[in-house]
Design a protein around this motif. Structure first.
Motif, PDB file in Angstrom:
ATOM      1  N   SER A 103     -85.052   7.713 107.086  1.00 37.25           N
ATOM      2  CA  SER A 103     -83.768   7.386 106.483  1.00 37.25           C
ATOM      3  C   SER A 103     -84.003   6.372 105.365  1.00 37.25           C
ATOM      4  CB  SER A 103     -82.843   6.775 107.516  1.00 37.25           C
ATOM      5  OG  SER A 103     -83.275   5.475 107.814  1.00 37.25           O
TER       6      SER A 103
ATOM      7  N   GLN B 171     -74.509   6.960 105.167  1.00 37.34           N
ATOM      8  CA  GLN B 171     -75.305   8.189 105.265  1.00 37.34           C
ATOM      9  C   GLN B 171     -74.400   9.404 105.037  1.00 37.34           C
ATOM     10  OE1 GLN B 171     -78.966   9.150 105.354  1.00 37.34           O
ATOM     11  NE2 GLN B 171     -78.935   7.583 106.911  1.00 37.34           N
TER      12      GLN B 171
ATOM     13  N   SER C 285     -76.171  16.104 104.628  1.00 34.58           N
ATOM     14  CA  SER C 285     -77.541  16.574 104.457  1.00 34.58           C
ATOM     15  C   SER C 285     -77.527  17.938 103.804  1.00 34.58           C
ATOM     16  CB  SER C 285     -78.241  16.714 105.810  1.00 34.58           C
ATOM     17  OG  SER C 285     -78.533  15.458 106.328  1.00 34.58           O
TER      18      SER C 285
ATOM     19  N   SER D  41     -85.096  13.280 103.012  1.00 34.09           N
ATOM     20  CA  SER D  41     -85.258  13.031 104.447  1.00 34.09           C
ATOM     21  C   SER D  41     -86.576  13.601 104.947  1.00 34.09           C
ATOM     22  CB  SER D  41     -84.127  13.680 105.249  1.00 34.09           C
ATOM     23  OG  SER D  41     -82.875  13.336 104.732  1.00 34.09           O
TER      24      SER D  41
ATOM     25  N   VAL E 106     -85.363  18.467 103.146  1.00 36.28           N
ATOM     26  CA  VAL E 106     -83.981  18.093 103.440  1.00 36.28           C
ATOM     27  C   VAL E 106     -83.663  16.827 102.651  1.00 36.28           C
ATOM     28  CG1 VAL E 106     -82.336  17.387 105.219  1.00 36.28           C
ATOM     29  CG2 VAL E 106     -84.106  19.069 105.753  1.00 36.28           C
TER      30      VAL E 106
ATOM     31  N   CYS F 180     -80.465  13.914 101.593  1.00 37.34           N
ATOM     32  CA  CYS F 180     -79.212  13.349 102.046  1.00 37.34           C
ATOM     33  C   CYS F 180     -78.468  12.869 100.808  1.00 37.34           C
ATOM     34  CB  CYS F 180     -79.531  12.184 102.970  1.00 37.34           C
ATOM     35  SG  CYS F 180     -78.230  11.848 104.101  1.00 37.34           S
TER      36      CYS F 180
END
Lengths: 245, 245
Positions: free
Chosen positions: A5, A28, A31, A54, A102, A104
């Motif tokens: 993170s 956050q 995603s 990520s 991935v 975010c």
DNA sequence: CGCGTACTTGATGTGCATCAAATGGTGTGG
DNA sequence: CCACACCATTTGATGCACATCAAGTACGCG
């Protein structure tokens, strides 16, 4: 697969208080998964998001009108990109995935709000930015003033370092997640010449290659060849005021 | 002689409230004069100050172990440098004066404190940083992927723009405050080749030269030759919350 | 098995570096 | 005011690092 993170990344620079960590984690955002080759942002796209990788590996780059490409940065888990949204309505660069990844997404207004309420976070972000700027100046000097061989050596060391910082075991070699063309676009060379330089480094005994795996066989000489400076290990935020509650 | 404070510079990006402006101006530190060639910071110097150029013209650069130099940035009145002190105890680059100049020194702890109390200033600083990062990516792409001619054209346009933004009248030409060697160190070329490229641009009718003065004779074609993008004019902070009292 | 993509290797070309020397401008000391 | 030194600029000759072009080979995947 390694996942990190943004709070983890900031935490590497600066120990966070509980409330700071909570603030980062609350923002956050959504995603998004990308497969190899997928383009997250195109140059000149209207964007208002910042991105944190990520998992996986990505790159930012620009395309020139003659079709050539300059890769600006490789992005690993924990890395922030798209911060230009804080100053521009349109992205100055492209971002794409080098393998399954991935990311975010954070909305810039939310980011700005959190930073306003947690000044130390804003400073930590600035520090991260400065560290990246220093890395960028090294790349600039490399492109402007070093040989092809030095640039290739620098790319290899850079990738190795960043895989290692992500927790991979790279001591017995690692799989280079880049094509030779990508290495060339990062170092301002053609794929053909990248190939020759890799071979040259191999013949000199600085690296060894087995299929897609690379071993940095003589790290000391490789670093000398690359005019390598490990800036990240030198970050020092000790002068900053300690965390509150 | 043109003089600009840092508050002026931030104000170009973001209208400041009275209290914000006051906060910036109060941290205004000691001034220091430098004559042409004077080195303000050497690489690896222990520093804890940030610098704003008040007048004159400066540059930041790195030296490689073979003695070659890569100029990273030209600094004009209002420009901030040394922000790396926010992340590092030792400077990653050198800073020197290209002509008689005055800089203003700010202690990083004071800067950090003001930013903590004025979040919008912190964001404005981040935005300035992003604008510079974008300029740096353009230079990276230029060094990696463009011809010598394009790089020289880009330097000429860059200097012209920044003199103009400083209020100079450059429409009928301007005195280039750089030696050809300096242009080369900024563009990754030798002084000899810089000379040839200047001549080539002149023969093509894109520029004219009289003594030390340069006129950008055919700006449209020069911009095309340089693959020029005017990023600064695109900064957009309109999404940010308006100033309080 | 056949196709596409990456890698490899050789031959040739060229953009820029390097070396060398002449020219011109500028500040300094006589 | 001139002579000189010093530096930036200019120009030519030559060399080399890297690009370009062209074939091949190896590998993964439908």
């Amino acid at each position: 697969m390694r996942v990190r993170s943004f709070a983890d990344r900031i935490g590497e620079f600066l120990p966070l208080s509980a409330s700071e960590r909570e603030a980062v984690e609350q923002v956050q955002g959504r995603s998004r998964s990308l497969r190899r080759g997928a383009v997250l942002v195109r140059e000149n796209d209207r964007t208002s998001d910042l991105y944190v990788v990520s998992s996986g590996m990505m790159m930012s780059y620009v395309l020139l009108d003659d079709g050539s490409r300059q890769i600006l940065r490789f992005l690993f888990p924990g890395d922030l990109t798209g911060a230009s949204a804080l100053a521009y309505a349109h992205s100055p660069e492209c971002v794409a995935a080098l393998c399954e990844s991935v990311v975010c997404l954070f909305d810039r207004a939310q980011v700005a709000e959190v930073l306003a309420r947690h000044p130390r976070l804003a400073l930590a972000l600035t520090a991260i930015d400065q560290a990246e700027r220093a890395a960028m100046t090294d790349r600039l000097a490399g492109l402007g003033r070093t040989s092809a061989q030095a640039r290739i050596a620098a790319v290899l060391l850079d990738i190795r370092d960043r895989l290692r910082r992500g927790g991979e075991d790279v001591e017995r070699g690692f799989t280079l997640p880049l094509t030779q063309e990508e290495i060339g676009d990062a170092s301002g060379l053609t794929a053909v010449h990248v190939n020759r330089m890799l071979r040259q480094l191999e013949e000199m005994g600085l690296i060894a290659r087995h299929g897609t795996r690379v071993i940095l066989a003589d790290e000391a000489r490789l670093k000398r060849a690359a005019k390598y400076v490990d800036r990240l290990s030198r970050v020092d935020l000790s002068w900053m005021v300690p965390a509150g509650a």
